[in-house]
Structures are given as structure tokens and as C-alpha cells.
Enzyme design. Structure first.
Site, PDB file in Angstrom:
ATOM      1  N   ASP A  70     -57.697  17.386 -58.361  1.00 57.28           N
ATOM      2  CA  ASP A  70     -57.562  18.380 -59.313  1.00 57.28           C
ATOM      3  C   ASP A  70     -58.854  18.637 -59.647  1.00 57.28           C
ATOM      4  O   ASP A  70     -59.655  17.526 -59.902  1.00 57.28           O
ATOM      5  CB  ASP A  70     -56.526  18.159 -60.497  1.00 57.28           C
ATOM      6  CG  ASP A  70     -56.368  19.740 -61.133  1.00 57.28           C
ATOM      7  OD1 ASP A  70     -56.223  20.628 -60.391  1.00 57.28           O
ATOM      8  OD2 ASP A  70     -56.503  19.776 -62.236  1.00 57.28           O
ATOM      9  N   SER A  71     -59.494  19.625 -59.683  1.00 54.16           N
ATOM     10  CA  SER A  71     -60.960  20.100 -59.672  1.00 54.16           C
ATOM     11  C   SER A  71     -61.131  21.377 -60.299  1.00 54.16           C
ATOM     12  O   SER A  71     -59.857  22.291 -60.330  1.00 54.16           O
ATOM     13  CB  SER A  71     -61.739  19.709 -58.313  1.00 54.16           C
ATOM     14  OG  SER A  71     -61.251  20.659 -57.530  1.00 54.16           O
ATOM     15  N   TYR A 155     -65.897  29.147 -56.674  1.00 57.48           N
ATOM     16  CA  TYR A 155     -66.886  29.372 -57.510  1.00 57.48           C
ATOM     17  C   TYR A 155     -68.347  29.234 -56.947  1.00 57.48           C
ATOM     18  O   TYR A 155     -69.394  29.443 -57.717  1.00 57.48           O
ATOM     19  CB  TYR A 155     -66.753  28.819 -59.114  1.00 57.48           C
ATOM     20  CG  TYR A 155     -65.767  29.333 -59.907  1.00 57.48           C
ATOM     21  CD1 TYR A 155     -65.882  30.522 -60.403  1.00 57.48           C
ATOM     22  CD2 TYR A 155     -64.592  28.603 -59.668  1.00 57.48           C
ATOM     23  CE1 TYR A 155     -64.580  30.800 -61.341  1.00 57.48           C
ATOM     24  CE2 TYR A 155     -63.516  28.815 -60.602  1.00 57.48           C
ATOM     25  CZ  TYR A 155     -63.654  30.056 -61.377  1.00 57.48           C
ATOM     26  OH  TYR A 155     -62.245  30.418 -62.196  1.00 57.48           O
TER      27      TYR A 155
END
Length: 194
Positions: A70-71, A155
Site C-alpha cells: 500500500d503506497s 502522481y
């Protein structure tokens, strides 16, 4: 060759795991290889909790070791947002472009020096009849005022890496693999495997 299951359907994440674990002789399978498995609901309040939830759910199903990550992006000027909601920051459809646009809108009046941010990655290794272990990594940088570059995902086009004077999206995959938050977390896993 040992086979690892990586609990993700994100092709970008799979590529990073393959690039790093492949050097160690591991074969990587992902949830893309098991389309019948539904997404695991991320009900945790931290990256560590969400990674653990995913890894343990898939490990229980397959009865073998599973890695789950999870990042997300933590922006200081936004009090840590988008954080664990990075993928769905602009809505449940998980649209990278909309997420980027929302971040840039929220930061439009923030000066460069205050646009500090970091990518954070938690990787959980769940094994049957063993305690789950979590490995963490970060990559420090700044949020640009406009997207630059076409590589990567998420992103990456607005995350500027000062040491390379480029955004993550302008880096080659090889460059990114040597400095990303996932790389640093995988390095911790690699040390543990020794």
C-alpha cells in the site's frame, strides 16, 4: 525459481516488483493472473494496515507467501493528504489525471519551498502460520506546478526528485527502480531474505 504472489492489479506496481525481485531469481505472479479474485477492501487507517489486510487475505486463500503493497503520496502543505486515499483522491474511479488536477488545484497558491512531499510504501509479507512482516520505504521530493514526463503512473508526472532534477515520470524505469519508495521498501525485504 521461487514464485511470489503480489496482491495487486496495478501493472505499474507489478513491473516494479518484477524488476527488483526478478534479479533475485523470483518469479512474480499478480492478481492480474487471478482475475476471479475480487479486490480486497482497504479498511485500515494506515499504509501498514492496508498492506497487511491485503497480504493476509490473499495468503489465507492460497496458503503460500504473499506480498502486498500500500503506497501513496504524502504532501506536507495538505496535512499529509492524499495519503492512504491517493488512488481515489478525486473519486472512486481512481483516475490518475483527475487526482493530479485536484492536487495541483489545492496547491496553486503554495510556494515552491512549501510543496514538499514524499511517496511512502509499505510492503507486507504474509505467510501461512507466521507473523506478517512490514517493510517501509520513502522517496522525498516536491510537487511541481504542472505535469512533466510520460513515464510511470499515478502522481509521477508532478513529483519532482531533486537529486535527478526530473519528475518521476521523466526518469527511466531503471532510474526510478533505484530510488522509488517501493525500491526502498523492497530493499528492506531483500535484506530480510538474506
Amino acid at each position: 525459481m521461487k514464485e511470489w504472489i503480489v496482491a495487486t492489479k496495478n501493472k505499474g506496481k507489478v513491473a516494479e516488483f518484477e524488476a527488483i525481485l526478478g534479479k533475485r531469481g523470483f518469479s512474480v505472479k499478480s492478481l492480474l493472473d487471478y482475475p476471479a479474485i475480487e479486490d480486497i477492501e482497504e479498511t485500515g487507517s494506515t499504509f501498514n494496515e492496508n498492506a497487511t489486510i491485503k497480504a493476509e487475505a490473499i495468503a489465507e486463500r492460497f496458503q503460500r507467501p504473499v506480498l502486498a503493497d500500500d503506497s501513496g503520496l504524502i504532501i506536507d502543505a495538505l496535512d499529509g493528504r492524499p495519503g492512504i486515499f491517493s488512488a481515489r483522491y478525486a473519486g472512486e474511479e481512481k483516475d490518475d489525471q483527475k487526482n493530479i488536477e485536484k492536487v495541483l488545484r489545492e496547491l496553486q497558491d503554495i510556494p515552491w519551498k512549501a510543496r514538499t512531499a514524499r511517496f511512502h510504501c509499505s510492503i507486507a509479507l504474509a505467510r501461512p502460520q507466521a507473523e506478517t512482516i512490514v517493510f517501509e520505504g520513502t522517496c522525498e521530493g516536491y510537487i511541481t506546478t504542472e505535469p512533466k514526463g510520460t513515464g510511470g503512473f499515478g502522481y509521477d508526472p508532478i513529483f519532482y526528485v531533486p537529486s535527478h532534477d526530473k519528475t518521476m515520470a521523466e526518469l527511466t524505469q531503471e532510474e526510478k527502480n533505484k530510488l522509488s519508495h517501493r525500491y526502498h521498501a523492497l530493499k528492506q525485504l531483500d535484506k530480510w531474505l538474506d
